[in-house]
Each structure stands twice: as structure tokens, then as C-alpha cells.
Design a protein around this motif. Structure first.
Motif, PDB file in Angstrom:
ATOM      1  N   CYS A 411      10.526   5.329   0.593  1.00 43.78           N
ATOM      2  CA  CYS A 411       9.478   4.463   1.446  1.00 43.78           C
ATOM      3  C   CYS A 411       8.069   5.384   1.451  1.00 43.78           C
ATOM      4  O   CYS A 411       8.118   6.488   1.867  1.00 43.78           O
ATOM      5  CB  CYS A 411       9.721   4.235   2.697  1.00 43.78           C
ATOM      6  SG  CYS A 411      11.274   2.997   2.686  1.00 43.78           S
ATOM      7  N   VAL A 443      13.022  -6.325   2.113  1.00 41.00           N
ATOM      8  CA  VAL A 443      13.475  -5.193   1.023  1.00 41.00           C
ATOM      9  C   VAL A 443      14.752  -4.794   1.075  1.00 41.00           C
ATOM     10  O   VAL A 443      15.408  -4.782  -0.109  1.00 41.00           O
ATOM     11  CB  VAL A 443      12.354  -4.252   0.830  1.00 41.00           C
ATOM     12  CG1 VAL A 443      12.769  -3.156  -0.010  1.00 41.00           C
ATOM     13  CG2 VAL A 443      11.003  -4.654   0.474  1.00 41.00           C
ATOM     14  N   SER A 447      16.195  -7.293  -1.945  1.00 41.26           N
ATOM     15  CA  SER A 447      15.279  -6.781  -3.388  1.00 41.26           C
ATOM     16  C   SER A 447      16.167  -5.910  -4.169  1.00 41.26           C
ATOM     17  O   SER A 447      15.913  -6.137  -5.530  1.00 41.26           O
ATOM     18  CB  SER A 447      13.926  -6.022  -2.939  1.00 41.26           C
ATOM     19  OG  SER A 447      14.309  -4.883  -2.549  1.00 41.26           O
ATOM     20  N   VAL A 452       9.487   1.719  -2.600  1.00 43.49           N
ATOM     21  CA  VAL A 452       8.676   0.603  -1.875  1.00 43.49           C
ATOM     22  C   VAL A 452       7.422   1.536  -1.534  1.00 43.49           C
ATOM     23  O   VAL A 452       7.459   2.569  -1.068  1.00 43.49           O
ATOM     24  CB  VAL A 452       9.377   0.020  -0.688  1.00 43.49           C
ATOM     25  CG1 VAL A 452       9.644   0.695   0.356  1.00 43.49           C
ATOM     26  CG2 VAL A 452       8.104  -1.109  -0.128  1.00 43.49           C
ATOM     27  N   GLU A 468       4.703  -3.186  -1.780  1.00 49.17           N
ATOM     28  CA  GLU A 468       5.107  -3.242  -3.226  1.00 49.17           C
ATOM     29  C   GLU A 468       6.453  -2.712  -3.229  1.00 49.17           C
ATOM     30  O   GLU A 468       6.550  -1.398  -3.198  1.00 49.17           O
ATOM     31  CB  GLU A 468       3.872  -2.810  -4.063  1.00 49.17           C
ATOM     32  CG  GLU A 468       4.205  -3.255  -5.516  1.00 49.17           C
ATOM     33  CD  GLU A 468       3.031  -2.831  -6.284  1.00 49.17           C
ATOM     34  OE1 GLU A 468       3.310  -3.141  -7.724  1.00 49.17           O
ATOM     35  OE2 GLU A 468       2.152  -2.161  -6.077  1.00 49.17           O
ATOM     36  N   ASP A 469       7.585  -3.430  -3.725  1.00 56.31           N
ATOM     37  CA  ASP A 469       8.604  -3.000  -4.100  1.00 56.31           C
ATOM     38  C   ASP A 469       8.873  -2.880  -5.920  1.00 56.31           C
ATOM     39  O   ASP A 469       8.403  -3.631  -6.534  1.00 56.31           O
ATOM     40  CB  ASP A 469       9.716  -3.209  -3.313  1.00 56.31           C
ATOM     41  CG  ASP A 469      10.027  -4.775  -3.710  1.00 56.31           C
ATOM     42  OD1 ASP A 469      10.659  -5.287  -4.758  1.00 56.31           O
ATOM     43  OD2 ASP A 469       9.994  -5.719  -2.933  1.00 56.31           O
TER      44      ASP A 469
END
Length: 533
Positions: A411, A443, A447, A452, A468-469
Motif C-alpha cells: 500500500c 481491494v 481484487s 494499491v 488504484e489497484d
């Protein structure tokens, strides 16, 4: 007379005879020439006569076999000439029609119209058109008479030449069209190139408050508010230059003008209409007053629901803060007191305790430590104290680090400027943190991402958040198997603060969440509610 005189006279006589012979030969030659010319003229005359007879034959055939009926009336209205088509329309053999009054074949209700037509044919305009009904073979046939006024022919008998066209099917189509027009649920107004109204239906009368007689022949601009009239002629010209259907909703909100001066919100669709008189424009006009009122009521309901949701969220956030503070201050302090008491007790009586008893006390102290950790974790989940002490940016960085530690997903937090520059506080700060919290939870759950990136910054419009991932992504417009309450919740949080929310994603291309929060929320937003409780 002497011999010489006689000889001289004979010479003169011979000369005269020679001259007369030459003159006679010239006359004979000239007669031969005239004879040849007359023979040639006779040939040409015979050829012309044959051509004329052939032309008359063709004319007679065209006249007789024309699909349009032709008649010749005398001044009394009796039929003196008639072709086969006219005889067929009248249902009577052609020879039986000659000399008969045409009025006998006209429906009784239309005989006055025929007599008026006949009078105009002889003394009125050069061309007269009248629609009548014929009573032929027990059937009513609708016809149109088109008569040409006869030229003066030196007092000789002349005829009024008339074309008779069967318009029964056309009139049936016209009636069907008018029935459909009357049955239309929308107001229908049909106008020509000059903008004159040529046809309306009952719904148009009802919508605009005019009678049909008041509308027909009037400029269509009378149905428009004054602010639209200046441009309408140019818009009409553009439509007729390239006539094509234009559906409802293709233009911005429009208004019509009623007879009583009241403006009515409307939607209009335009369609070209090809007729024998040329291209017309058909306008379907729909009163959207009820729809707009319903939309306004729905918008008001949505606004009230958002305000209620924002108020509930504010109350919920306050309750979380109160519970988190209570857990930290009260329950945490209680656990700390118990731990300190146990430690003191263990120190005082440790000499008289068996190893088993001492282990039991240490186990209890470990459980107290675990309880204190649980209290801290629960309190932090409810409302991170760092959010209130160090601000939203520190809270986002702390949460991202905690999420990375727990999930193993990398992250990264990227910021632009400081919170002081953002002027972000209260409900805005809480909403921003909760959106990051919900997005990172999504996420981790859905996801399958390995990284991310959280970008937070400010610009002239307000605060921008981008998460945004690199996960598997999804199709945003595809209906989900179950409700995506996380996205709904984020969207509602942003809407309550007059912000903008969007999600961009595609299979195998990750997901991007974008949030914009304005610096100055509208009155009545969650920030106002958060500040006044």
C-alpha cells in the motif's frame, strides 16, 4: 402591194410567229413546272393529312383510355363528350351519357356544389376545382372535378372541358390519417414551410387552449414563448433544408405557450411529412408537467434520503467516537487497573505461592493484556484516535500501513500538500477516511491485487482522492450477482457532500476509484450536520 413589200411582210410574219412560238414554249414549260409543284404539294398534303389522322387517332386513344375521366359540359351541364374512364366512374355506357344532365349522377347533398362549379366554369376563374360525391351503381364515389373555362370561339357552341379524378382511396387514407392523428396521445401540430399551421388534433386544442379554427392558418410561433420566436424561423429553414426525424429529448428543455399565457414544459419530436402539396413538418408535442413534478418530487425525496443518510452517518460516527472513547478511557482504564492490581498482588504474595498458583496469576495477567489489546483494536476500528489527534492524512497513512501488515498487499500513499492547505476537516475528513477504509477493504476482499496506490491532493476545485489497484478488475456496468453496497456507500457519502464519485475498471486491468470533494459544501450537507450535531 409590191413584191418587196410582200416579202417584207412575210418576214415580219415569220418573226412574229417565231416569237410567239418561243413564248408559248416558255408558257408550256412554266405550266409543267407548276404541275410538278402541285403534284409535290399534293403528296405533302396527303402525308400531312395522314399524320393528322394518325395524331387524331392517338389523341382519341389517349382520351378514351386515359386513367383520368374527361368530360365536356355544355352550358346546361349536359354531357356532350365523355371518355371511357369517366363512363366507368359513372357506371353508365358512354353512348347513354351523351346529352344527359351530369347533375343526375351527383349525390343529392352535393348537387348545389356542382351547379356552383358549373357557373364558375363559364364565368368565374380560368380553372375551377370542386370535390363531389357521385351516386353510381348504388355506391358513393368521391371525385374531384377540375374544369377549364372555355375560350370564346366566335359564338359557336363550346364545351367546358373537365377532368374527373377518383379520390375515394385518397380520402379514405386522409380520414385514416386524421383518425390516427386524433388517436395520438400527444398533441400533434402540422405546419408547412412558411410555418402556417395546416392540421392539429384534439390533444393540441386541449394542451394549448385554442379551438381548431383558431389555430388553422396561423403561424406556429403563436404556440411559442416570445423568447423562442426570434430564432424559430431560422430553425424551421434549417429543418426543411435537411428534413429528417428528430426524436423527443434531442433538444434542451422547451416550453409551449397556452392561450391564457401560461407556459407549459414540453418535449417535441419533429418528422417530415411528404404530401401532394409538398413537404410538411409534423410536430408531436408532449406535456411533461407531471413528469417534471414527479422528477422534482423524486429529487426532493432523494435529497431528503441523502440528508437522512448523512445525518444517520453523522450520528453513527458520533456514536462510534463515543463508544471508542468509552472503551479506551473506561474499559481500557479498568483493564489497566486490574493489571496493576494483579501485578502488585503477585509481588506481595509471590513468596507464598506455589509455582502452579504463580503461573495461574501470570496467565490471568496475559488475558488482561489480551483484553486491553482487543479494546484498543475495537476502539481503533470504531474511530481511530489518530483521525482526531493528527488528522485525516496521518490516519490514511496509518490505515494503509496496517492494511499492508495484515493483508500483505503493498500500500503506497502519495500526498500533494498538507491538510492545512486542503482545509479539510469535520465531515469531509471523516468521509475521506471512511472511503479509503471501504476501498481498501474491497481491494483485500475482491481484487486479488498485489499493490494499491492511494493519491490524495488538492486543487482549485477541492480535494481529489484516487485509489488504484492492479487487481483482476470487473465490468462496472454489468449487473452484479449481489448488491455492491461498498461502492453504493462510497457514492452516497460523496453525494451527501456535493462531491463527485466514479469507478473505472476492466477485467485484468485493475480498478480505479476517483473522488472529488469540494472545499465549500452546499448548505444542508453532512458537514453542517456534523458541526451542529
Amino acid at each position: 402591194m409590191t413584191k418587196s413589200e410582200l416579202l417584207e411582210a412575210l418576214k415580219d410574219l415569220e418573226a412574229t410567229r417565231a416569237s410567239e412560238k418561243a413564248a408559248l414554249e416558255a408558257i408550256v414549260h412554266e405550266l409543267h413546272v407548276h404541275q410538278a409543284e402541285l403534284e409535290m404539294q399534293n403528296v405533302e398534303l396527303r402525308e400531312t393529312q395522314q399524320l393528322l389522322e394518325a395524331s387524331r387517332e392517338r389523341y382519341a386513344q389517349l382520351y378514351d383510355f386515359s386513367p383520368v375521366g374527361y368530360l365536356g359540359f355544355d352550358r346546361a351541364g349536359c354531357v356532350q363528350e365523355v371518355n371511357l374512364a369517366a363512363a366507368a366512374l359513372l357506371g353508365t355506357p358512354r353512348l347513354d351519357l351523351i346529352g344527359k344532365p351530369f347533375v343526375h349522377y351527383v349525390a343529392p347533398a352535393d348537387r348545389g356544389s356542382f351547379r356552383s362549379h358549373l357557373r364558375q366554369c363559364w364565368s368565374g376563374p380560368s380553372k375551377v376545382n370542386t370535390e363531389l360525391r357521385l351516386q353510381a351503381a348504388n355506391n358513393l364515389v368521391e371525385i374531384e372535378l377540375c374544369s377549364v373555362r372555355p375560350a370564346d370561339d366566335g359564338g359557336r357552341d363550346v364545351l367546358c372541358h373537365t377532368a374527373m379524378t377518383d379520390i375515394t382511396e385518397r380520402r379514405k387514407a386522409d380520414r385514416k390519417f386524421k383518425e390516427l392523428l386524433e388517436a395520438a396521445p400527444d398533441a400533434m401540430v402540422i405546419a408547412n414551410r412558411e410555418g402556417e399551421i395546416v392540421l392539429v388534433n384534439a390533444q393540441a386544442e386541449k394542451l394549448f387552449g385554442y379551438t381548431r379554427a383558431e389555430l388553422l392558418g396561423q403561424p406556429v410561433e403563436m404556440l411559442l414563448p416570445a423568447r423562442y420566436r426570434g430564432k424559430h424561423a431560422g430553425q424551421r429553414t434549417e429543418f426543411f433544408a435537411e428534413p429528417k426525424a428528430r426524436p423527443m429529448g434531442a433538444r434542451p428543455k422547451l416550453y409551449g405557450l397556452r392561450k391564457d399565457g401560461v407556459e407549459v414544459p414540453v418535449e417535441i419530436s419533429l418528422s417530415p411529412l411528404e404530401t401532394a402539396e409538398g413537404t410538411l413538418v409534423s410536430a408531436a408535442i408532449r406535456d411533461i408537467t407531471e413528469r417534471m413534478e414527479a422528477a422534482m418530487a423524486l429529487e426532493s425525496s432523494h435529497r431528503q434520503l441523502r440528508e437522512l443518510s448523512a445525518h444517520l452517518e453523522s450520528v453513527r460516527e458520533e456514536e462510534r467516537t463515543r463508544i471508542a472513547r468509552g472503551l479506551h478511557d473506561d474499559l481500557g482504564a479498568t483493564f489497566l487497573t486490574i493489571k496493576m492490581a494483579l501485578s502488585a498482588c503477585l509481588g506481595e504474595i509471590s513468596a507464598g505461592l506455589t509455582p502452579g498458583q504463580a503461573g495461574k496469576l501470570r496467565e490471568i495477567m496475559d488475558q488482561v493484556d489480551a483484553g486491553m489489546d482487543s479494546v484498543r483494536r475495537i476502539a481503533t476500528d470504531l474511530r481511530p484516535s489518530i483521525l482526531d489527534t493528527l488528522g485525516v492524512l496521518a490516519a490514511i497513512e496509518w490505515y494503509a500501513q496496517d492494511m499492508e501488515r495484515r493483508s500483505g498487499i503493498e500500500c503506497e500513499v502519495v500526498t500533494n500538500g498538507s491538510e492545512r492547505e486542503w482545509k479539510l476537516e469535520g465531515a469531509h475528513a471523516t468521509a475521506l477516511f471512511r472511503i479509503v477504509q471501504e476501498a481498501l477493504t474491497n481491494v483485500v476482499r475482491h481484487s486479488e491485487a498485489t499493490r494499491v496506490c492511494i493519491s490524495v491532493g488538492a486543487n482549485a476545485r477541492g480535494v481529489e482522492l484516487r485509489i488504484e489497484d492492479n487487481g483482476k478488475g470487473f465490468v462496472p456496468d454489468r449487473p452484479a450477482a449481489r448488491p455492491t453496497w461498498g461502492l453504493v456507500g462510497m457514492s452516497e457519502r460523496v453525494a451527501a457532500l456535493s462531491g463527485e464519485f466514479s469507478v473505472a475498471s476492466a477485467p485484468q486491468h485493475g480498478t480505479t476509484v476517483k473522488v472529488h470533494l469540494p472545499k465549500k459544501p452546499r448548505h444542508g450537507s453532512v458537514q453542517d450536520q456534523d458541526s451542529d450535531g
